[in-house]
Design a protein around this motif. Sequence first.
Motif, PDB file in Angstrom:
ATOM      1  N   SER A 137      19.470   6.450  -5.644  1.00  0.00           N
ATOM      2  CA  SER A 137      18.362   5.713  -5.900  1.00  0.00           C
ATOM      3  C   SER A 137      17.464   6.032  -7.245  1.00  0.00           C
ATOM      4  O   SER A 137      16.987   5.539  -7.740  1.00  0.00           O
ATOM      5  N   LEU A 138      16.988   7.259  -7.172  1.00  0.00           N
ATOM      6  CA  LEU A 138      16.450   8.181  -8.200  1.00  0.00           C
ATOM      7  C   LEU A 138      17.078   7.720  -9.488  1.00  0.00           C
ATOM      8  O   LEU A 138      16.296   7.453 -10.396  1.00  0.00           O
ATOM      9  N   ALA A 139      18.455   7.639  -9.539  1.00  0.00           N
ATOM     10  CA  ALA A 139      19.297   7.595 -10.853  1.00  0.00           C
ATOM     11  C   ALA A 139      19.032   5.993 -11.076  1.00  0.00           C
ATOM     12  O   ALA A 139      18.732   5.679 -12.483  1.00  0.00           O
ATOM     13  N   VAL A 140      18.649   5.272 -10.238  1.00  0.00           N
ATOM     14  CA  VAL A 140      18.595   3.762 -10.633  1.00  0.00           C
ATOM     15  C   VAL A 140      17.134   3.582 -11.222  1.00  0.00           C
ATOM     16  O   VAL A 140      17.043   2.821 -12.035  1.00  0.00           O
ATOM     17  N   PRO A 193       0.691  -1.177  -0.161  1.00  0.00           N
ATOM     18  CA  PRO A 193      -0.102   0.214   0.054  1.00  0.00           C
ATOM     19  C   PRO A 193       0.801   1.420  -0.061  1.00  0.00           C
ATOM     20  O   PRO A 193       0.390   2.313  -0.083  1.00  0.00           O
ATOM     21  N   SER A 194       2.110   1.216  -0.125  1.00  0.00           N
ATOM     22  CA  SER A 194       2.969   2.351  -0.143  1.00  0.00           C
ATOM     23  C   SER A 194       2.563   3.288  -1.263  1.00  0.00           C
ATOM     24  O   SER A 194       2.497   2.741  -2.314  1.00  0.00           O
ATOM     25  N   GLY A 195       2.615   4.541  -0.950  1.00  0.00           N
ATOM     26  CA  GLY A 195       2.328   5.546  -2.195  1.00  0.00           C
ATOM     27  C   GLY A 195       3.435   5.519  -3.290  1.00  0.00           C
ATOM     28  O   GLY A 195       3.149   5.854  -4.438  1.00  0.00           O
ATOM     29  N   GLY A 196       4.814   5.030  -2.915  1.00  0.00           N
ATOM     30  CA  GLY A 196       5.587   4.889  -4.000  1.00  0.00           C
ATOM     31  C   GLY A 196       6.343   5.987  -4.552  1.00  0.00           C
ATOM     32  O   GLY A 196       6.934   6.054  -5.592  1.00  0.00           O
ATOM     33  N   MET A 197       6.205   7.249  -3.767  1.00  0.00           N
ATOM     34  CA  MET A 197       6.663   8.520  -4.482  1.00  0.00           C
ATOM     35  C   MET A 197       8.392   8.484  -4.195  1.00  0.00           C
ATOM     36  O   MET A 197       8.874   8.168  -3.334  1.00  0.00           O
ATOM     37  N   VAL A 198       8.834   8.981  -5.156  1.00  0.00           N
ATOM     38  CA  VAL A 198      10.466   9.128  -5.315  1.00  0.00           C
ATOM     39  C   VAL A 198      10.958  10.448  -5.715  1.00  0.00           C
ATOM     40  O   VAL A 198      10.379  10.788  -6.650  1.00  0.00           O
ATOM     41  N   ARG A 199      11.867  10.924  -5.220  1.00  0.00           N
ATOM     42  CA  ARG A 199      12.609  12.018  -5.572  1.00  0.00           C
ATOM     43  C   ARG A 199      13.923  11.975  -4.881  1.00  0.00           C
ATOM     44  O   ARG A 199      14.084  11.368  -3.838  1.00  0.00           O
ATOM     45  N   ALA A 200      14.505  13.075  -5.170  1.00  0.00           N
ATOM     46  CA  ALA A 200      16.070  13.020  -4.719  1.00  0.00           C
ATOM     47  C   ALA A 200      16.040  13.966  -3.467  1.00  0.00           C
ATOM     48  O   ALA A 200      17.157  13.639  -2.576  1.00  0.00           O
ATOM     49  N   TYR A 201      15.293  14.747  -3.539  1.00  0.00           N
ATOM     50  CA  TYR A 201      15.393  15.636  -2.057  1.00  0.00           C
ATOM     51  C   TYR A 201      14.661  15.065  -0.952  1.00  0.00           C
ATOM     52  O   TYR A 201      13.863  14.266  -1.152  1.00  0.00           O
TER      53      TYR A 201
END
Length: 381
Positions: free
Chosen positions: A94-97, A73-81
């Motif tokens: 991780s964002l690069a991957v 159920p995680s939102g799965g939002m990814v960002r570098a900051y």
Amino acid sequence: MRGTGAGGRERARVSAAGTGARPAGGDLPGRADVVVVGAGITGAAVAHHLARRGASVLVLEQAPRPGTGATGPSGGMVRAYDPDPDVAELAVPSLAVYRRTEGWASGRSPLHAAGAVTVADPAQDAALREAAARINGRLGTSAHVVARRPEAAGIHLAGGIALVEPEAGWVAPAEVAADWLEQAAGDGATVRCGVRVRAAEARGGRPVVVTDAGEVLAGSVVSAVGPWAADPVPGLRPRSPVRARSIQVSIVERRPSVPPHATFVDLRTGLYAKPAGPGRTLIGMPHLVWDSPLDARPDPEHARATARALTAHLPWLPTAPHLTTVRAADAYGPSAGLLETTGVPHVWSVRGWNGAGVKTAPEAGRRIAEAVVTAARSAAA
């Protein structure tokens, strides 16, 4: 530790099922270099990197399939900051991957590049600009600060300023976990679902993992059970306390007349939202219920309060049809380090990620695998 390559791929212990994992019906291997307990996104990342390094890996998951605990159920939002420098140090690579197309069993990037907006108090202007420059310097992206404007990437700023990362967005965490497990299996790992771990015990200086399907002698054990670490089985309890904190999100319909929007989080309030596929938006607000049962029912009043609060950022919400509400939990614990000792030699527990597990999983998994392999080599020397 064995070598990898075609031979390792031929030894993969998987079925043709889409999850890439076998149920508990098969026997367990009697030995493994590393037993990874938990097939959520972090456990899958650790298993992938360990198998790629040549370790014989056994992944044990109590649920019928991977990624169905806190990961699902995680939102799965990814960002570098991230305002936490320890998390940011992992989030940038991780964002690069996530952005890369290579390195995935699916053959494509899992990232939905909807953009990411981090809203903050205007007093944070200088810090956000410094962060944007640092992110762009490392990733070659176009992160920038939006100030003295009412809106950015479809998000109303409600008096704040925003760090905008156009190249960020969201992933489907369970799909990412399944991809890594498929790759791990291709490198010789064994993945078993529907197996409950009962204990991790020290016998003759090495850990033995006791399960309801048999015992496994391990070189090392990595427990990546998320909020279940708050009340783990014997031998897997981390030395530092981990607590489960409730999270609750709702999915609402985004009608065709509503423009698209980026993922976002407001650091002032903890409010967040993200696109959740065509015509849908996920909305969330902190649900400060600690140590609640992991299968607790959704809180309808909190769902209504979430929609009211987020109207300041998404003015179309009051007329948006509510589709569903999901309640789960995150693991919260000390912010330092990646692994915690447990009191049983060669058994470690992955830290509680305080809600940042998805955005850090690629780099955290790599570093944890590296630490486990290094420790094993030191012990053997």
